[in-house]
Write a protein that holds these residues in place. Structure first.
Motif, PDB file in Angstrom:
ATOM      1  N   UNK A 116       0.840  -1.198   0.000  1.00 52.93           N
ATOM      2  CA  UNK A 116       0.000   0.000   0.000  1.00 52.93           C
ATOM      3  C   UNK A 116       0.879   1.255   0.000  1.00 52.93           C
ATOM      4  N   UNK A 117       1.878   1.286   0.875  1.00 50.89           N
ATOM      5  CA  UNK A 117       2.748   2.455   0.988  1.00 50.89           C
ATOM      6  C   UNK A 117       3.643   2.619  -0.236  1.00 50.89           C
ATOM      7  N   UNK A 118       4.152   1.511  -0.786  1.00 46.55           N
ATOM      8  CA  UNK A 118       4.980   1.600  -1.991  1.00 46.55           C
ATOM      9  C   UNK A 118       4.174   2.197  -3.143  1.00 46.55           C
ATOM     10  N   UNK A 119       2.922   1.756  -3.275  1.00 47.09           N
ATOM     11  CA  UNK A 119       2.073   2.303  -4.340  1.00 47.09           C
ATOM     12  C   UNK A 119       1.815   3.789  -4.112  1.00 47.09           C
ATOM     13  N   UNK A 120       1.504   4.152  -2.868  1.00 43.03           N
ATOM     14  CA  UNK A 120       1.200   5.553  -2.541  1.00 43.03           C
ATOM     15  C   UNK A 120       2.386   6.475  -2.809  1.00 43.03           C
ATOM     16  N   UNK A 121       3.586   6.021  -2.478  1.00 48.15           N
ATOM     17  CA  UNK A 121       4.765   6.871  -2.601  1.00 48.15           C
ATOM     18  C   UNK A 121       5.168   7.150  -4.053  1.00 48.15           C
ATOM     19  N   UNK A 122       4.640   6.367  -4.999  1.00 53.39           N
ATOM     20  CA  UNK A 122       4.998   6.636  -6.404  1.00 53.39           C
ATOM     21  C   UNK A 122       4.411   7.959  -6.887  1.00 53.39           C
ATOM     22  N   UNK A 123       3.381   8.459  -6.196  1.00 49.55           N
ATOM     23  CA  UNK A 123       2.780   9.740  -6.586  1.00 49.55           C
ATOM     24  C   UNK A 123       3.567  10.932  -6.050  1.00 49.55           C
ATOM     25  N   UNK A 124       4.633  10.643  -5.317  1.00 47.14           N
ATOM     26  CA  UNK A 124       5.413  11.714  -4.682  1.00 47.14           C
ATOM     27  C   UNK A 124       6.851  11.750  -5.191  1.00 47.14           C
ATOM     28  N   UNK A 125       7.097  11.178  -6.384  1.00 45.21           N
ATOM     29  CA  UNK A 125       8.476  11.018  -6.848  1.00 45.21           C
ATOM     30  C   UNK A 125       8.831  11.899  -8.042  1.00 45.21           C
ATOM     31  N   UNK A 126       7.964  12.865  -8.353  1.00 47.32           N
ATOM     32  CA  UNK A 126       8.335  13.877  -9.322  1.00 47.32           C
ATOM     33  C   UNK A 126       7.930  13.621 -10.759  1.00 47.32           C
ATOM     34  N   UNK A 127       7.289  12.492 -11.038  1.00 44.71           N
ATOM     35  CA  UNK A 127       6.840  12.249 -12.405  1.00 44.71           C
ATOM     36  C   UNK A 127       5.653  13.153 -12.712  1.00 44.71           C
ATOM     37  N   UNK A 128       5.570  13.599 -13.946  1.00 42.20           N
ATOM     38  CA  UNK A 128       4.452  14.433 -14.390  1.00 42.20           C
ATOM     39  C   UNK A 128       3.234  13.526 -14.562  1.00 42.20           C
TER      40      UNK A 128
END
Length: 393
Positions: A166-178
């Motif tokens: 759950x956390x790994x999926x959530x953190x992908x939205x915070x990594x700078x991709x447009x």
């Protein structure tokens, strides 16, 4: 003796829980080998012609991949050089077979896991724009040269119980991709639940109207119906309520029988080997089979608990009244009164169905609301919106 049996049962359940936890730990460990929490610094691309979509692997009858192939095909028609790359082992022949099962006339190049590895190492040319399509593809997008984007089709943390994945999926939205969200709900969820550091654009959630032409139906005959046929979209994913829906419909069948109405349930969307109580499973249907099912059923039922499914769009396009769940996202997209919204109570559903049978003109009104909203939506429009986002980088 009973105490021994209870202890044995507890021991068995403990073993099952241990194996499930161990399986998740194995998966998390594998993900962490390629995962990075680092925030990237995206550079404006000098060229914006080639686009590479990253996916896990091609799968037949996959709604998300069908949408991705539609988007890529429309972008290809606009002059973009489009490709699709998998990060799991799969032959190009199998990729093509699965892609054609989802969209027979798709356009774009197919790249295997080996091709992707060579792109990452620099042995093979990548693309001007690299687009992750799910949380597990973000780590590969970050390793490739090119402007990094993220086509968000759902708020994927909701696919998992709260925990490491759950956390790994959530953190992908915070990594700078447009990020480009399919519909506004994903954007709302990311901004509410995460700490995004990059742009989140939105394109309309489209559907393919030509594949499910509208068929007028005489709702006045619903008043005298003694048998109701439900077409029910079911998947084994929790967000589709694979246990709750069959339980609900089994109870509904008994309640309607007391009122002299027989309930016939046709499940679809999952392999025929998937057993669901309360009806028959038709399996994974092709577009022609789906269209005929929508035309012959009296109501369609879908559980869009996270980002809305394409299925209610298809049903409404064909003229089939829809039953959706109030706990889901249907009302985030469609105007009030476009479908029958229910909770998880069979009694509530029974009451609402009986009311609709007594006043079937309300169903015609539902369709008019829904179709007015859907008018103008399509992949040409949504792909054009995506292309405008690219041009404006």
């Amino acid at each position: 003796m009973e105490a021994i049996k209870r202890e044995g049962k507890r021991f068995l359940l403990s073993g099952i829980h241990y194996m499930q936890a161990k399986a998740e730990m194995v998966r998390v460990s594998a993900e962490l080998k390629r995962y990075s929490f680092d925030v990237i610094q995206n550079k404006t691309p000098k060229k914006k012609r080639s686009i590479l979509f990253l996916i896990t692997r091609m799968v037949r009858f996959h709604g998300g991949q069908t949408s991705l192939l539609r988007l890529g095909t429309k972008l290809s028609a606009m002059g973009f050089d489009v490709g699709y790359a998998v990060y799991k082992s799969q032959s190009k022949e199998e990729m093509a077979l699965c892609a054609k099962s989802n969209l027979a006339d798709f356009h774009g190049h197919l790249f295997t896991m080996e091709d992707l590895s060579r792109m990452i190492s620099g042995e093979k040319k990548s693309a001007d724009l690299v687009v992750a399509s799910s949380w597990d593809t973000v780590s590969f997008a970050k390793k490739l040269p090119g402007y990094k984007m993220y086509f968000v089709q759902d708020y994927e943390p909701y696919f998992y119980q709260f925990g490491e994945i759950f956390l790994l999926a959530k953190k992908t939205y915070e990594q700078g991709l447009h990020m480009v969200s399919l519909g506004a709900w994903n954007k709302k969820m990311i901004e509410r639940e995460c700490h995004p550091v990059s742009a989140i654009d939105v394109i309309d959630f489209p559907y393919e109207a030509a594949e499910y032409p509208f068929r007028e139906r005489d709702f006045s005959v619903y008043q005298s119906k003694k048998t109701l046929r439900l077409a029910v979209y079911l998947k084994y994913y929790g967000k589709r309520l694979p246990c709750i829906i069959p339980d609900l419909l089994c109870k509904l069948k008994k309640l309607l029988a007391e009122k002299g109405i027989a309930l016939s349930v046709d499940y679809f969307g999952e392999a025929e080997s998937f057993h669901a109580l309360g009806g028959r499973n038709l399996g994974m249907l092709g577009k022609e089979e789906l269209k005929n099912l929508y035309y012959s059923a009296d109501f369609g039922m879908v559980a869009s608990l996270s980002n809305i499914s394409l299925v209610p769009y298809e049903m409404l396009s064909a003229g089939l009244p829809v039953i959706e769940f109030a706990d889901g996202t249907f009302s985030e997209f469609f105007p009030e009164g476009s479908a029958t919204l229910i909770g998880l109570s069979a009694e509530e559903l029974c009451e609402k169905l009986i009311a609709l049978l007594r006043q079937p003109e309300r169903l015609k009104l539902q369709l008019s609301f829904a179709r007015a909203y859907m008018d103008g939506l399509g992949w040409e429009k949504s792909a054009a919106q995506f292309a405008e986002i690219i041009k404006g980088l």
